[in-house]
Design a protein around this motif. Structure first.
Motif, PDB file in Angstrom:
ATOM      1  N   TYR A 101       0.893  -1.155   0.000  1.00  0.00           N
ATOM      2  CA  TYR A 101       0.000   0.000   0.000  1.00  0.00           C
ATOM      3  C   TYR A 101       0.916   1.186   0.000  1.00  0.00           C
ATOM      4  O   TYR A 101       2.056   1.084   0.445  1.00  0.00           O
ATOM      5  CB  TYR A 101      -0.946   0.001   1.208  1.00  0.00           C
ATOM      6  CG  TYR A 101      -0.283  -0.044   2.560  1.00  0.00           C
ATOM      7  CD1 TYR A 101      -0.111  -1.237   3.226  1.00  0.00           C
ATOM      8  CD2 TYR A 101       0.172   1.123   3.160  1.00  0.00           C
ATOM      9  CE1 TYR A 101       0.497  -1.279   4.468  1.00  0.00           C
ATOM     10  CE2 TYR A 101       0.775   1.089   4.401  1.00  0.00           C
ATOM     11  CZ  TYR A 101       0.941  -0.117   5.043  1.00  0.00           C
ATOM     12  OH  TYR A 101       1.554  -0.161   6.268  1.00  0.00           O
ATOM     13  N   GLN A 155      10.059  -2.186  -1.160  1.00  0.00           N
ATOM     14  CA  GLN A 155       9.175  -1.122  -1.672  1.00  0.00           C
ATOM     15  C   GLN A 155       9.445   0.214  -0.994  1.00  0.00           C
ATOM     16  O   GLN A 155       9.572   1.243  -1.641  1.00  0.00           O
ATOM     17  CB  GLN A 155       7.716  -1.503  -1.408  1.00  0.00           C
ATOM     18  CG  GLN A 155       7.313  -2.800  -2.069  1.00  0.00           C
ATOM     19  CD  GLN A 155       5.962  -3.266  -1.568  1.00  0.00           C
ATOM     20  OE1 GLN A 155       4.966  -2.873  -2.137  1.00  0.00           O
ATOM     21  NE2 GLN A 155       5.925  -4.067  -0.528  1.00  0.00           N
ATOM     22  N   ILE A 156       9.526   0.191   0.349  1.00  0.00           N
ATOM     23  CA  ILE A 156       9.704   1.443   1.094  1.00  0.00           C
ATOM     24  C   ILE A 156      11.147   1.928   0.981  1.00  0.00           C
ATOM     25  O   ILE A 156      11.406   3.097   0.682  1.00  0.00           O
ATOM     26  CB  ILE A 156       9.292   1.248   2.574  1.00  0.00           C
ATOM     27  CG1 ILE A 156       7.785   0.952   2.652  1.00  0.00           C
ATOM     28  CG2 ILE A 156       9.647   2.470   3.411  1.00  0.00           C
ATOM     29  CD1 ILE A 156       7.304   0.439   4.001  1.00  0.00           C
ATOM     30  N   ASP A 175      21.085  -5.138   1.752  1.00  0.00           N
ATOM     31  CA  ASP A 175      19.917  -6.004   1.542  1.00  0.00           C
ATOM     32  C   ASP A 175      20.457  -7.390   1.241  1.00  0.00           C
ATOM     33  O   ASP A 175      21.640  -7.549   0.915  1.00  0.00           O
ATOM     34  CB  ASP A 175      19.040  -5.480   0.385  1.00  0.00           C
ATOM     35  CG  ASP A 175      17.625  -6.063   0.433  1.00  0.00           C
ATOM     36  OD1 ASP A 175      17.492  -7.298   0.455  1.00  0.00           O
ATOM     37  OD2 ASP A 175      16.665  -5.275   0.459  1.00  0.00           O
TER      38      ASP A 175
END
Ligand code: NAD
Length: 331
Positions: A101, A155-156, A175
């Motif tokens: 979202y 995503q963020i 990551d």
């Protein structure tokens, strides 16, 4: 009975966004204020679907109660699912979540928290209200030219990387896998966690809380960091060992912390306790530092994110009711 959903931990803003989204679905939603606990589970009797938020924890005992109540689906209106004991629910009820979202909501909030903390806007706000127009103690630093370490480039994290690159910052990223396209686009540098700790002026966390990420910010990793490093956590409280952070703040090793999440937040966040007191000495101590900014898990809280959450949650539930594949199932 089908069509019935019990929604726990409902706040007025949840009801508003779900009522709006439900106009397209017409589900029979019971909006319940309490959080889901073994005491409140009965409120959802005869509801095959429960809609839960981040503080509606389901442990093995509660999973047994829900299975006895014939709950078939837990529809999480969150991205994270670390509050659900997946081993205990496995094979008994399905879990769906909102994997995406508005990631802009959390990313933009992360940068706001960082800017506010660095430029001491939270202190200036109170000063000027008391007619204190002094600048003493309010000096910050230019973001331009500094190094920021971003942990997690999902995503963020990706949007945070883009936003902070636009400030002219050197961006280090840690990551599990390297995103070549993002590196080419933003000139960010993928590196190991140790290097990120050693070279960053600011570190911001955007990875999930997993056994391997729990307490990744602890006295050992903090020891490797630059003196005066700023830490930002809009991800999950358990990524930081809070006692170690407090020690590092007292020693001035950490220069500031912006925390939208806290490990024990479920006892406090989303509640108005202004007539009470904080019986958690760790949280109370944290909030005594002028260079610590605590907010109550509000990074997601924009109109766009709330609409996305309601729509995806109801679409997940529709797929379940219609026996269609659950694309957002947590397995
Ligand atoms: P995402 O799944 O898109 O990205 C997570 C990234 O973390 C992935 O790139 C993944 O490879 C990386 N990662 C996983 N394990 C790692 C490890 N051990 N070390 C380093 N990196 C690792 O998730 P997202 O949508 O970007 O969300 C990130 C986190 O933000 C969520 O897990 C959630 O906890 C938090 N969140 C907070 C709020 C809020 O309101 N404060 C709202 C939404 C999400």
């Amino acid at each position: 009975m089908y069509n019935k959903i019990a929604m726990f931990d409902t706040k007025p803003y949840d009801e508003t966004s779900f009522k709006k989204a439900n106009a397209a679905y017409n589900f029979d939603i019971t909006y319940l204020e309490p959080r889901l606990t073994k005491e409140t589970a009965l409120l959802a009797k005869n509801h095959p679907v429960l809609c839960l938020f981040v503080h509606d924890g389901v442990d093995a005992e509660l999973a047994n109660i829900l299975a006895d109540q014939k709950v078939e689906l837990l529809a999480l209106r969150s991205n994270g699912y670390n509050h659900i004991d997946l081993a205990a629910t496995k094979g008994r009820m399905k879990i769906v979540r909102v994997p995406r979202y508005s990631p802009y909501a959390v990313a933009e909030y992360t940068v706001s928290l960082l800017l506010c903390l660095n430029r001491k806007i939270h202190l200036a706000y109170w000063r000027t209200r008391e007619n204190n127009f002094s600048l003493v103690g309010l000096q910050g630093f230019d973001m331009h030219g500094k190094t920021v370490g971003v942990v997690g480039s999902g995503q963020i994290g990706t949007i945070v990387i883009r936003l902070l690159s636009a400030f002219g910052m050197r961006v280090l990223v840690y990551d599990r896998s390297k995103n070549e396209a993002l590196a080419a686009e933003t000139k960010c540098i993928f590196t190991d966690f140790d290097t990120l700790c050693k070279e960053s002026d600011i570190i911001t966390l955007h990875c999930p809380l997993l056994p391997e990420t729990q307490y990744m910010i602890n006295k050992d990793s903090i020891h490797k960091m630059k003196d005066g490093v700023i830490l930002i956590n809009t991800s999950r409280g358990g990524l930081i060992q809070t006692h170690d952070l407090i020690d590092a703040l007292k020693a001035k090793k950490v220069g500031g912390a912006g925390l939208d999440v806290y490990e024990e937040e479920d006892r406090f966040f989303f509640k108005d306790l202004s007539f009470s007191f904080i019986d958690d000495d760790t949280l109370a101590r944290l909030m005594t530092f002028p260079n610590v900014l605590v907010s109550a898990h509000q990074a997601f809280f924009t109109q766009e994110a709330m609409q996305d959450i309601a729509k995806t949650t109801l679409e997940n539930i529709k797929c379940f009711f219609e026996n269609k594949p659950l694309q957002n199932e947590v397995t």
